[in-house]
Design a protein around this motif. Structure first.
Motif, PDB file in Angstrom:
ATOM      1  N   UNK A 105      50.437  29.263  46.232  1.00 42.90           N
ATOM      2  CA  UNK A 105      50.228  28.899  47.633  1.00 42.90           C
ATOM      3  C   UNK A 105      48.761  29.198  47.907  1.00 42.90           C
ATOM      4  N   UNK A 106      47.981  28.140  48.127  1.00 43.74           N
ATOM      5  CA  UNK A 106      46.542  28.317  48.151  1.00 43.74           C
ATOM      6  C   UNK A 106      45.846  27.379  49.131  1.00 43.74           C
ATOM      7  N   UNK A 107      44.649  27.763  49.499  1.00 44.88           N
ATOM      8  CA  UNK A 107      43.813  26.896  50.336  1.00 44.88           C
ATOM      9  C   UNK A 107      43.120  25.823  49.497  1.00 44.88           C
ATOM     10  N   UNK A 108      43.162  25.963  48.183  1.00 45.08           N
ATOM     11  CA  UNK A 108      42.572  24.952  47.299  1.00 45.08           C
ATOM     12  C   UNK A 108      43.448  23.710  47.349  1.00 45.08           C
ATOM     13  N   UNK A 109      42.929  22.640  47.943  1.00 45.07           N
ATOM     14  CA  UNK A 109      43.781  21.491  48.245  1.00 45.07           C
ATOM     15  C   UNK A 109      43.376  20.196  47.542  1.00 45.07           C
ATOM     16  N   UNK A 110      42.364  20.238  46.696  1.00 43.57           N
ATOM     17  CA  UNK A 110      41.950  19.027  45.986  1.00 43.57           C
ATOM     18  C   UNK A 110      42.929  18.721  44.861  1.00 43.57           C
ATOM     19  N   UNK A 111      43.019  17.457  44.516  1.00 41.76           N
ATOM     20  CA  UNK A 111      43.927  17.035  43.447  1.00 41.76           C
ATOM     21  C   UNK A 111      43.597  17.744  42.137  1.00 41.76           C
ATOM     22  N   UNK A 112      42.297  17.883  41.835  1.00 41.06           N
ATOM     23  CA  UNK A 112      41.921  18.552  40.581  1.00 41.06           C
ATOM     24  C   UNK A 112      42.295  20.039  40.600  1.00 41.06           C
ATOM     25  N   UNK A 113      42.266  20.669  41.790  1.00 41.36           N
ATOM     26  CA  UNK A 113      42.714  22.064  41.899  1.00 41.36           C
ATOM     27  C   UNK A 113      44.209  22.147  41.603  1.00 41.36           C
ATOM     28  N   UNK A 114      44.971  21.254  42.217  1.00 40.91           N
ATOM     29  CA  UNK A 114      46.422  21.228  42.008  1.00 40.91           C
ATOM     30  C   UNK A 114      46.742  21.052  40.532  1.00 40.91           C
ATOM     31  N   UNK A 115      46.078  20.098  39.887  1.00 39.94           N
ATOM     32  CA  UNK A 115      46.323  19.833  38.468  1.00 39.94           C
ATOM     33  C   UNK A 115      45.988  21.054  37.609  1.00 39.94           C
ATOM     34  N   UNK A 116      44.875  21.707  37.912  1.00 37.97           N
ATOM     35  CA  UNK A 116      44.430  22.884  37.159  1.00 37.97           C
ATOM     36  C   UNK A 116      45.427  24.036  37.332  1.00 37.97           C
TER      37      UNK A 116
END
Length: 151
Positions: A105-116
């Motif tokens: 559960x994170x503030x990182x919301x970019x697709x590449x963040x999600x994938x990582x």
């Protein structure tokens, strides 16, 4: 919302003398460096029928998981000491912890963040602010899966 069926199971599992059985609620380790977010998550998990242990940094979380392996980990990725991705890697290095589902559960919301984050070993990803019903669905799904595997 329909909060939890686990409580009904607990109420029916009392000893014959009327004393409640040992706490059999699923144990969730919540990790967030923001104390307000951690307190909120603790209250939400309690509403879901879970016992919650909190940690405000990665090293404390790893120590807590080793000392008392949880049924599920809810993890903020941005932590002050080691980041959540590194924490996931360290958790997965412990044979007794490798099976524990980790929900980011994170503030990182970019697709590449999600994938990582998912590639690192998290089973689910929610961006902040999250929908409580989505969180409940994810937690119930993974706890039921854990109960089926261990039960």
């Amino acid at each position: 919302m329909n909060y939890p069926n686990w409580i009904k199971d607990l109420e029916s599992s009392s000893f014959s003398n009327g004393q409640p059985a040992v706490d059999q609620r699923p144990l969730v380790l919540a990790v967030d460096d923001n104390h307000d977010n951690l307190e909120l998550m603790t209250q939400i998990l309690d509403l879901f029928g879970c016992e919650c242990v909190g940690a405000v940094d990665g090293y404390t979380a790893l120590s807590a998981a080793v000392d008392r392996p949880p049924d599920l980990i809810v993890l903020d990725i941005c932590l002050p000491d080691i980041d959540g991705i590194e924490l996931v890697k360290r958790i997965k290095q412990h044979a007794e912890l490798i099976h524990i589902p980790i929900v980011a559960i994170t503030a990182l919301a970019k697709t590449e963040d999600r994938d990582r984050i998912l590639k690192a070993g998290c089973v689910e990803y929610l961006s902040k602010p999250f929908n409580i019903q989505d969180l409940e669905t994810i937690i119930r799904h993974h706890l039921k899966y854990q109960q089926a595997v261990s039960g």
